[in-house]
Design a protein around this motif. Structure first.
Motif, short mmCIF file in Angstrom:
data_model
loop_
_atom_site.label_atom_id
_atom_site.label_comp_id
_atom_site.label_asym_id
_atom_site.label_seq_id
_atom_site.Cartn_x
_atom_site.Cartn_y
_atom_site.Cartn_z
N VAL A 97 46.00 37.92 20.58
CA VAL A 97 46.02 38.07 21.90
C VAL A 97 46.18 36.80 22.87
O VAL A 97 45.37 35.76 22.69
N GLY A 98 47.52 36.71 23.27
CA GLY A 98 48.05 35.55 23.67
C GLY A 98 49.49 35.76 24.10
O GLY A 98 49.95 36.78 23.92
N PRO A 99 50.03 34.40 24.66
CA PRO A 99 51.42 34.73 25.18
C PRO A 99 52.40 34.95 24.01
O PRO A 99 52.54 34.01 23.02
N SER A 100 53.31 35.97 23.88
CA SER A 100 53.95 36.27 22.54
C SER A 100 55.15 35.38 22.52
O SER A 100 55.76 35.32 21.56
N ASP A 101 55.58 34.73 23.81
CA ASP A 101 56.77 33.62 23.59
C ASP A 101 56.20 32.29 23.24
O ASP A 101 57.14 31.27 23.02
N ASP A 102 54.89 31.97 23.17
CA ASP A 102 54.53 30.63 22.30
C ASP A 102 54.93 30.34 21.26
O ASP A 102 55.09 31.30 20.31
N ARG A 103 55.39 29.02 20.94
CA ARG A 103 56.12 28.85 19.54
C ARG A 103 54.94 28.89 18.54
O ARG A 103 55.43 29.26 17.26
N THR A 104 53.95 28.43 18.77
CA THR A 104 52.75 28.61 17.66
C THR A 104 52.61 29.98 17.34
O THR A 104 52.46 30.31 16.05
N ILE A 105 52.53 30.97 18.17
CA ILE A 105 52.34 32.14 17.81
C ILE A 105 53.52 32.82 17.21
O ILE A 105 53.41 33.62 16.26
N GLN A 106 54.60 32.23 17.68
CA GLN A 106 55.72 32.78 17.03
C GLN A 106 55.80 32.39 15.60
O GLN A 106 56.31 33.08 14.64
N ALA A 107 55.53 31.10 15.07
CA ALA A 107 55.38 30.46 13.86
C ALA A 107 54.40 31.47 13.14
O ALA A 107 54.61 31.76 11.80
N LEU A 108 53.37 31.90 13.72
CA LEU A 108 52.16 32.70 13.01
C LEU A 108 52.91 34.05 12.49
O LEU A 108 52.98 34.56 11.48
N VAL A 109 53.73 34.60 13.63
CA VAL A 109 54.30 36.02 13.29
C VAL A 109 55.27 35.76 12.10
O VAL A 109 55.45 36.88 11.32
N ARG A 110 56.04 34.82 12.26
CA ARG A 110 57.16 34.47 11.05
C ARG A 110 56.47 34.01 9.72
O ARG A 110 57.10 33.93 8.74
N VAL A 111 55.19 33.63 9.76
CA VAL A 111 54.51 33.00 8.64
C VAL A 111 55.29 31.62 8.10
O VAL A 111 55.91 31.89 7.02
N ASP A 112 55.60 30.85 9.03
CA ASP A 112 56.49 29.85 9.01
C ASP A 112 55.87 28.46 9.27
O ASP A 112 56.29 27.82 10.20
N PRO A 113 54.83 28.17 8.40
CA PRO A 113 54.41 26.72 8.80
C PRO A 113 55.11 25.47 8.36
O PRO A 113 54.98 24.77 8.85
N VAL A 114 56.17 25.67 7.48
CA VAL A 114 57.13 24.50 7.22
C VAL A 114 58.10 24.36 8.24
O VAL A 114 58.13 23.14 8.95
N GLY A 115 58.74 25.36 8.87
CA GLY A 115 59.70 25.44 9.98
C GLY A 115 58.87 24.77 11.21
O GLY A 115 59.35 23.84 11.99
N PHE A 116 57.57 25.07 11.50
CA PHE A 116 56.81 24.53 12.49
C PHE A 116 56.48 23.11 12.25
O PHE A 116 56.78 22.48 13.43
N ALA A 117 56.05 22.78 11.07
CA ALA A 117 55.92 21.51 10.91
C ALA A 117 57.29 20.72 11.15
O ALA A 117 57.13 19.45 11.72
N GLU A 118 58.16 21.03 10.69
CA GLU A 118 59.48 20.58 10.95
C GLU A 118 59.87 20.02 12.44
O GLU A 118 60.14 18.93 12.92
N ARG A 119 59.61 21.02 13.25
CA ARG A 119 60.06 21.10 14.77
C ARG A 119 58.94 20.16 15.31
O ARG A 119 59.29 19.15 16.24
#
Length: 652
Positions: free
Chosen positions: A529-551
């Motif tokens: 339950v949160g803003p769908s366009d937030d990049r942290t939530i998008q990283a969770l949807v993609r299951v992409d902790p590495v890409g998030f850490a790089e950015r």
């Protein structure tokens, strides 16, 4: 005597006395004052405790005082620990004695004098199944451990019950033991420690594992420490201070979830256990394994520099193993079905997820805050509710079936509140705690078992039967067979905290929740339950902790924030900071930010912060300069204290 001089480390935390001192050893103490022994000496007219660091034939001092007493001849501060403590103290701009207190637990005389019990040796099976061998380069890493290698690895664990991180650490432990070397396993809290210890005991035997944590009794803790110091124990599982344990022939240092805030030492010199593990692996040339479901910016920096080798599944494979993640109001069709999904706290998606999950098993609901009504404000003008006596924040609580308002500072009950701005008596709760959420969902799902795990009431686990578990971050109890579904409430509240690491920390917490839920192949789902366009939530949807850490790390470099730069904060009174700044001899490339005022102390004394920033190449030079300035103030006996924090874990 061939070595009549004992060089000692004393329990003297003053910065200008951060060095070793030489003492003469009496002939009667010659065989007792061995390196590592506890001693008592006279220093500046007072009795001081300390340890013998080494024995020397001569000293540069013209006249030496004599050791007052050898408290214990047991060598509990070994050479490897001395080197590590010195390096950690210098890295954090602190003193040797501050770190030394954590490296060696208090003596328990009866345990030390008792006849040591036999310590069983690990029983190594022929083969250990686990997830680590299924990752790219995972098998190569295990083979390198068994061959006596010293690779440094960052293992990003797929967030799914299908990949048990404890079993992967068991694989690494057995491989290291096969090479004849010792193992150190570090976890952030006792809950994780018990989970890992029990899993490891099933494979190598319970009696061979030394456990070190603060909740142990003094006798048990000291007994396990002595088993490590004497070389009879080869495996240690412990929390923060166990990183200094004297493991003989250390072959592996493994640390779970380095982003957990429990790894940051709250006392001077405020080191982070991640740095201690890295320093120790470098000094002792052993293997280093960081395992976590997320990836911190610090680990990403080390991976980018080639100092750590990544062991991670391709993003598509990790997404297939993880539970499916859905976000409220993430499309126009979702808003057509539930027009209020973007504005209410509990949209229809929450009830759909819980209802479907309860048909399959237990469901987890994560709430950011414990308590009942954590914050209150006026319904009309949104003015925060303050205590009429001390102006402290007012919170709601449930007592004897009735809702009460009380001050979080003075504890007084608040009755008959009226808004000082608009005169309204109505209240609203912008932040709702786990207690109120438990009450609301209990009414929404009558007949369902509802459990709360937060604050001091943390559940150790739940069964396979349908139940609704409301928990705060870090207090989520594991479910037998995994949760059928999970709901992450109040994402905006978690992401709006004023801290540099808020996005990184929130994603780490969410990924740990995904790790408790059944995989998508077995019907596991997670609703956010949160803003769908937030990049942290998008990283969770993609299951992409590495890409998030790089950015995230790239942005830290642009903003020149840690870990992209060396960052040191100095907190103290304005006068003390001025004295400190005058004593500083800074490197040529250094930014001086501030001082800026901070909230006053509880006694009302003013506090300011001075921030120093320099490129990583000049980091050691800046830390040494700050430490030297602290020594100057200490020697001059300047008034006021200055808190020095190097690369602080929290930066608001």
């Amino acid at each position: 005597m061939d070595f009549p001089v004992a060089r000692c480390a004393l329990d003297v935390p003053l910065p200008h006395l951060d060095r070793f001192f030489d003492y003469e050893v009496a002939e009667a103490d010659d065989e007792l004052a061995v390196p590592g022994a506890r001693v008592r000496v006279r220093f500046a007219g007072r009795q001081r405790d300390g340890f013998v660091v080494e024995r020397l034939a001569t000293s540069e001092a013209a006249k030496l005082s004599r050791l007052e007493k050898v408290v214990s001849p047991e060598p509990v501060l070994q050479a490897q620990q001395v080197e590590l403590v010195r390096a950690v103290a210098d890295h954090c701009g602190g003193s040797f004695s501050d770190v030394m207190r954590l490296a060696v637990p208090p003596r328990h005389a009866a345990t030390e004098k008792a006849e040591p019990k036999p310590w069983p040796q690990p029983e190594l099976p022929d083969q250990v199944e686990g997830p680590l061998s299924g990752y790219p380069h995972g098998t190569d890493y295990l083979d390198d451990l068994a061959a006596g290698g010293s690779r440094r690895v960052a293992w990003t664990v797929a967030p799914s019950t299908a990949h048990d991180p404890w079993q992967g650490l068991v694989q690494a432990t057995v491989a290291t033991l096969r090479s004849g070397r010792g193992v150190m396993l570090l976890v952030p809290d006792v809950k994780d420690l018990e989970a890992l210890r029990s899993r490891l005991a099933e494979v190598v035997g319970a009696g061979c594992i030394a456990v070190l944590h603060a909740d142990l009794g003094p006798s048990a803790r000291y007994r396990n420490f002595l088993a490590l110091a004497r070389g009879t124990a080869r495996v240690v599982v412990g929390t923060r201070a166990a990183a200094f344990a004297p493991v003989a022939d250390l072959g592996l240092v493994a640390l779970w979830d380095d982003g957990d805030d429990l790894w940051a030492e709250p006392r001077a010199p405020y080191f982070h256990t991640r740095d201690v593990a890295a320093i120790r692996a470098t000094q002792q040339k052993c293997s280093l394994l960081f395992a976590s479901r997320a990836r911190s910016c610090e680990l990403q920096l080390w991976v980018d520099r080639g100092w750590l080798a990544p062991v991670v599944l391709p993003t598509g494979e990790a997404r297939r193993l993880a539970p499916a993640v859905r976000v409220s109001a993430d499309s126009d069709k979702a808003l057509e079905r539930d027009p209020l999904a973007a504005s209410v706290r509990l949209p229809n998606l929450v009830f759909q997820t819980i209802r479907a999950g309860l048909a399959q098993g237990p469901v987890l609901v994560q709430v950011p805050r414990s308590g009942y009504l954590v914050a209150l404000s006026c319904q009309t003008c949104r003015t925060p509710v303050r205590c009429p006596h001390c102006q402290g924040p007012v919170r709601g609580r449930r007592r004897d079936g009735e809702q009460q308002l009380s001050c979080a500072w003075c504890g007084r009950l608040v009755t008959g509140w009226q808004c000082p701005t608009c005169g309204d008596h109505r209240l609203r709760a912008p932040v709702v705690g786990a207690g109120r959420t438990t009450e609301e969902l209990g009414r929404a799902f009558p007949g369902t078992t509802v459990l709360e795990s937060s604050g001091e009431q943390v559940k150790q686990g739940v069964g396979e039967r349908p139940a609704l578990v409301i928990a705060t971050p870090g207090a989520e109890p594991p479910a037998a067979g995994g949760y059928a579904a999970a709901v992450l409430l109040d994402a905006t509240v978690q992401l709006s905290r004023p801290d540099l690491r808020v996005s990184e920390e929130t994603l780490r917490r969410w990924l740990n929740v995904l790790g408790l839920v059944r995989s998508g192949e077995h019907g596991g789902t997670v609703a956010v339950v949160g803003p769908s366009d937030d990049r942290t939530i998008q990283a969770l949807v993609r299951v992409d902790p590495v890409g998030f850490a790089e950015r995230e790390l790239a942005e830290r470099f642009e903003a020149r924030l840690p870990p992209a730069v060396k960052f040191i904060t100095l907190d103290g009174s304005p006068d003390a900071l001025q004295q400190m700044e005058q004593a500083l001899e800074l490197p040529e490339v250094c930014d001086v930010l501030g001082p800026v005022p901070l909230p006053p102390t509880a006694q009302g004394d003013p506090v300011s912060r001075l921030t120093l920033r320099t490129p990583l190449a000049h980091g050691r030079e800046l830390t040494a300069a700050v430490k030297a300035a602290s020594a100057v103030r200490s020697a001059r006996k300047d008034d006021g204290s200055v808190r020095v924090s190097v690369d602080p874990a929290a930066l608001a």
